[in-house]
Design a protein around this motif. Structure first.
Motif, PDB file in Angstrom:
ATOM      1  N   HIS A   3       0.839  -1.183   0.000  1.00 41.91           N
ATOM      2  CA  HIS A   3       0.000   0.000   0.000  1.00 41.91           C
ATOM      3  C   HIS A   3       0.883   1.246   0.000  1.00 41.91           C
ATOM      4  CE1 HIS A   3      -3.153  -2.823   0.915  1.00 41.91           C
ATOM      5  NE2 HIS A   3      -2.539  -3.175   2.023  1.00 41.91           N
ATOM      6  N   ASN A   4       0.983   1.904  -1.137  1.00 43.97           N
ATOM      7  CA  ASN A   4       1.797   3.106  -1.233  1.00 43.97           C
ATOM      8  C   ASN A   4       0.891   4.318  -1.312  1.00 43.97           C
ATOM      9  OD1 ASN A   4       4.345   1.839  -1.339  1.00 43.97           O
ATOM     10  ND2 ASN A   4       3.953   1.259  -3.447  1.00 43.97           N
ATOM     11  N   TYR A   5       1.168   5.347  -0.492  1.00 45.76           N
ATOM     12  CA  TYR A   5       0.365   6.549  -0.450  1.00 45.76           C
ATOM     13  C   TYR A   5       1.107   7.682  -1.130  1.00 45.76           C
ATOM     14  CZ  TYR A   5      -2.568   4.241   2.969  1.00 45.76           C
ATOM     15  OH  TYR A   5      -3.405   3.370   3.590  1.00 45.76           O
ATOM     16  N   ARG A   6       0.337   8.501  -1.819  1.00 45.66           N
ATOM     17  CA  ARG A   6       0.910   9.666  -2.475  1.00 45.66           C
ATOM     18  C   ARG A   6       0.390  10.925  -1.787  1.00 45.66           C
ATOM     19  NH1 ARG A   6       1.591   9.033  -8.024  1.00 45.66           N
ATOM     20  NH2 ARG A   6       1.786  11.273  -8.157  1.00 45.66           N
ATOM     21  N   LEU A   7       1.254  11.848  -1.514  1.00 42.67           N
ATOM     22  CA  LEU A   7       0.833  13.106  -0.908  1.00 42.67           C
ATOM     23  C   LEU A   7       0.034  13.933  -1.894  1.00 42.67           C
ATOM     24  CD1 LEU A   7       0.833  15.261   1.246  1.00 42.67           C
ATOM     25  CD2 LEU A   7       3.074  15.990   0.468  1.00 42.67           C
ATOM     26  N   ALA A 157      -5.987  -2.537   6.386  1.00 46.86           N
ATOM     27  CA  ALA A 157      -7.118  -3.376   5.971  1.00 46.86           C
ATOM     28  C   ALA A 157      -8.363  -3.094   6.797  1.00 46.86           C
ATOM     29  CB  ALA A 157      -6.733  -4.848   6.084  1.00 46.86           C
ATOM     30  N   ALA A 158      -8.194  -2.617   8.030  1.00 45.81           N
ATOM     31  CA  ALA A 158      -9.333  -2.391   8.921  1.00 45.81           C
ATOM     32  C   ALA A 158      -9.999  -1.039   8.692  1.00 45.81           C
ATOM     33  CB  ALA A 158      -8.878  -2.493  10.377  1.00 45.81           C
ATOM     34  N   LEU A 159      -9.356  -0.152   7.941  1.00 48.63           N
ATOM     35  CA  LEU A 159      -9.889   1.196   7.730  1.00 48.63           C
ATOM     36  C   LEU A 159     -10.651   1.285   6.412  1.00 48.63           C
ATOM     37  CD1 LEU A 159      -6.834   3.243   9.036  1.00 48.63           C
ATOM     38  CD2 LEU A 159      -8.937   2.626  10.249  1.00 48.63           C
ATOM     39  N   ARG A 160     -11.252   2.436   6.165  1.00 48.88           N
ATOM     40  CA  ARG A 160     -12.142   2.604   5.021  1.00 48.88           C
ATOM     41  C   ARG A 160     -11.436   3.201   3.809  1.00 48.88           C
ATOM     42  NH1 ARG A 160     -16.328   6.533   7.483  1.00 48.88           N
ATOM     43  NH2 ARG A 160     -14.317   7.428   8.112  1.00 48.88           N
ATOM     44  N   GLY A 161     -10.412   2.513   3.371  1.00 45.91           N
ATOM     45  CA  GLY A 161      -9.743   2.891   2.136  1.00 45.91           C
ATOM     46  C   GLY A 161      -9.405   4.361   2.051  1.00 45.91           C
ATOM     47  N   PRO A 162      -9.920   5.069   1.013  1.00 49.19           N
ATOM     48  CA  PRO A 162      -9.541   6.469   0.796  1.00 49.19           C
ATOM     49  C   PRO A 162     -10.158   7.452   1.784  1.00 49.19           C
ATOM     50  CG  PRO A 162     -11.201   5.807  -0.795  1.00 49.19           C
ATOM     51  CD  PRO A 162     -10.815   4.564  -0.041  1.00 49.19           C
ATOM     52  N   PHE A 163     -11.136   6.993   2.585  1.00 47.69           N
ATOM     53  CA  PHE A 163     -11.810   7.924   3.486  1.00 47.69           C
ATOM     54  C   PHE A 163     -11.008   8.182   4.759  1.00 47.69           C
ATOM     55  CE2 PHE A 163     -15.133   5.715   1.077  1.00 47.69           C
ATOM     56  CZ  PHE A 163     -15.722   6.798   0.454  1.00 47.69           C
ATOM     57  N   ASP A 164     -10.240   7.207   5.195  1.00 50.41           N
ATOM     58  CA  ASP A 164      -9.414   7.355   6.394  1.00 50.41           C
ATOM     59  C   ASP A 164      -7.944   7.385   6.002  1.00 50.41           C
ATOM     60  OD1 ASP A 164     -11.734   7.180   7.983  1.00 50.41           O
ATOM     61  OD2 ASP A 164     -11.630   4.987   7.952  1.00 50.41           O
ATOM     62  N   ARG A 165      -7.164   8.115   6.774  1.00 45.50           N
ATOM     63  CA  ARG A 165      -5.740   8.249   6.489  1.00 45.50           C
ATOM     64  C   ARG A 165      -4.932   7.614   7.606  1.00 45.50           C
ATOM     65  NH1 ARG A 165      -4.979   9.894   1.179  1.00 45.50           N
ATOM     66  NH2 ARG A 165      -6.529  11.484   0.652  1.00 45.50           N
ATOM     67  N   LEU A 177      -6.382   9.375  10.750  1.00 45.11           N
ATOM     68  CA  LEU A 177      -7.359  10.453  10.578  1.00 45.11           C
ATOM     69  C   LEU A 177      -8.665   9.793  10.137  1.00 45.11           C
ATOM     70  CD1 LEU A 177      -7.728  13.616  10.471  1.00 45.11           C
ATOM     71  CD2 LEU A 177      -7.377  13.391   8.009  1.00 45.11           C
ATOM     72  N   LEU A 178      -9.664   9.799  11.014  1.00 38.96           N
ATOM     73  CA  LEU A 178     -10.969   9.206  10.719  1.00 38.96           C
ATOM     74  C   LEU A 178     -11.945  10.307  10.331  1.00 38.96           C
ATOM     75  CD1 LEU A 178     -11.274   6.688  13.715  1.00 38.96           C
ATOM     76  CD2 LEU A 178     -10.673   6.158  11.342  1.00 38.96           C
ATOM     77  N   THR A 179     -12.534  10.198   9.150  1.00 36.34           N
ATOM     78  CA  THR A 179     -13.453  11.237   8.670  1.00 36.34           C
ATOM     79  C   THR A 179     -14.895  10.756   8.759  1.00 36.34           C
ATOM     80  OG1 THR A 179     -13.240  10.441   6.384  1.00 36.34           O
ATOM     81  CG2 THR A 179     -11.723  12.166   7.094  1.00 36.34           C
ATOM     82  N   ASN A 180     -15.807  11.746   8.880  1.00 33.21           N
ATOM     83  CA  ASN A 180     -17.243  11.466   8.956  1.00 33.21           C
ATOM     84  C   ASN A 180     -17.589  10.516  10.113  1.00 33.21           C
ATOM     85  OD1 ASN A 180     -18.020  13.038   6.642  1.00 33.21           O
ATOM     86  ND2 ASN A 180     -17.179  11.428   5.357  1.00 33.21           N
ATOM     87  N   VAL A 181     -16.976  10.760  11.255  1.00 31.64           N
ATOM     88  CA  VAL A 181     -17.266   9.961  12.442  1.00 31.64           C
ATOM     89  C   VAL A 181     -17.372  10.878  13.653  1.00 31.64           C
ATOM     90  CG1 VAL A 181     -16.095   7.885  11.591  1.00 31.64           C
ATOM     91  CG2 VAL A 181     -14.807   9.567  12.939  1.00 31.64           C
ATOM     92  N   ASN A 182     -18.105  10.410  14.664  1.00 29.19           N
ATOM     93  CA  ASN A 182     -18.082  11.084  15.958  1.00 29.19           C
ATOM     94  C   ASN A 182     -17.197  10.270  16.905  1.00 29.19           C
ATOM     95  OD1 ASN A 182     -19.654   8.887  16.902  1.00 29.19           O
ATOM     96  ND2 ASN A 182     -21.563   9.966  16.393  1.00 29.19           N
ATOM     97  N   ILE A 183     -17.102  10.725  18.150  1.00 31.97           N
ATOM     98  CA  ILE A 183     -16.210  10.057  19.096  1.00 31.97           C
ATOM     99  C   ILE A 183     -16.622   8.604  19.331  1.00 31.97           C
ATOM    100  CG2 ILE A 183     -15.598   9.969  21.543  1.00 31.97           C
ATOM    101  CD1 ILE A 183     -13.850  11.823  20.139  1.00 31.97           C
ATOM    102  N   ASP A 184     -17.920   8.358  19.463  1.00 31.96           N
ATOM    103  CA  ASP A 184     -18.381   6.990  19.713  1.00 31.96           C
ATOM    104  C   ASP A 184     -18.042   6.074  18.543  1.00 31.96           C
ATOM    105  OD1 ASP A 184     -19.388   7.685  22.181  1.00 31.96           O
ATOM    106  OD2 ASP A 184     -21.412   8.085  21.430  1.00 31.96           O
ATOM    107  N   GLN A 185     -18.242   6.566  17.321  1.00 29.82           N
ATOM    108  CA  GLN A 185     -17.916   5.757  16.152  1.00 29.82           C
ATOM    109  C   GLN A 185     -16.415   5.510  16.050  1.00 29.82           C
ATOM    110  OE1 GLN A 185     -19.800   8.431  13.394  1.00 29.82           O
ATOM    111  NE2 GLN A 185     -21.615   7.122  13.171  1.00 29.82           N
TER     112      GLN A 185
END
Length: 258
Positions: A3-7, A157-165, A177-185
């Motif tokens: 899994h290679n990430y590009r800035l 593998a446990a995160l949501r692909g492009p939505f989480d960093r 970095l978890l996006t579109n979540v609240n603290i409980d989620q």
């Protein structure tokens, strides 16, 4: 790790530059072809009419410009790919292939800017491997590197692909970095990841170990600085360590600042 990430995304102007350079080569080749045609005519005679002369010029131009233009475009493409590779190397951790600290900060700050226009929730998570020094001491640093790579793969593998960093913050510490979540989620996401790490056998060269991880969660809110949220997440991480490790701790939303 694969899994290679590009800035940054690939430069959208690279194709334009390649085509512009291709056009320049075509013009240069056309001029060269005309010169050759004139020289050819001086030795072998000028074609009887203008149409024959133009046909001869076009044929020479095609023979010269086609290969030159193709080679020029191919060279430009290779240059752009080389620059893209350098950008990728500057933004990824060489061991795990995850975002490095610099790249993660840039992307997190971009997310903060987007939050000014949206109401979606964002959380910062810091986590590290419990008692990682014992792993290195018992099995060597090469073994420890394999453990870090495996944890990176499990987390990705446990995160949501492009939505989480997901990034490597340094040593055995990672950041999410978890996006579109609240603290409980965010708490639920981290609990699932914690359980997955703790239940996975890591086997290298005939040696099998299990490791655990501790997590700290803090929200990112409009007007809050990234450093403030990271510090809050670190405080929760230390609290998880103090509570016995292999735990997830989170804080209430931070108050926005001007």
């Amino acid at each position: 790790m694969s899994h290679n990430y590009r800035l940054e995304q690939a430069d959208p102007n690279s194709a334009v530059r390649a085509l512009s350079f291709f056009g320049f080569v075509i013009v240069a080749a056309l001029s060269l072809a005309i010169i050759f045609a004139i020289i050819f005519s001086s030795y072998f005679g000028t074609p009887r009419d203008q149409s024959d002369f133009m046909m001869m010029t076009i044929i020479i131009t095609a023979c010269v410009a086609g290969p030159m233009g193709a080679l020029a475009a191919q060279n430009q493409y290779r240059v752009d790919r080389y620059h893209a590779t350098l950008e990728a190397m500057a933004s990824t951790d060489p061991l795990t292939g995850l975002l490095n600290r610099r790249a993660f900060k840039i992307l997190a700050n971009e997310e903060i800017s987007r939050m000014q226009r949206t109401d979606h929730g964002v959380c910062i998570v810091t986590f590290d491997i419990d008692n990682f020094k014992r792993v290195n001491d018992a099995h060597g640093h090469a073994f420890g590197d394999r453990v870090l790579t495996s944890i990176a793969n499990i987390s990705h593998a446990a995160l949501r692909g492009p939505f989480d960093r997901l990034g490597r913050w340094g040593g055995e510490e990672f950041v999410i970095l978890l996006t579109n979540v609240n603290i409980d989620q965010a708490q639920s996401v981290c609990e699932r990841l914690r359980e997955r790490i703790a239940s996975t056998d890591l086997t290298f060269n005939g040696t099998t170990v299990r490791v655990t991880a501790s997590f700290g969660i803090a929200p990112l809110t409009k007007g809050c600085r990234l450093e403030e949220s990271l510090e809050a997440a670190d405080q929760m991480l230390y609290r998880a360590k103090s509570a016995g490790r292999n735990k997830v701790m989170s804080v209430a939303p931070l108050k926005s600042v001007a």
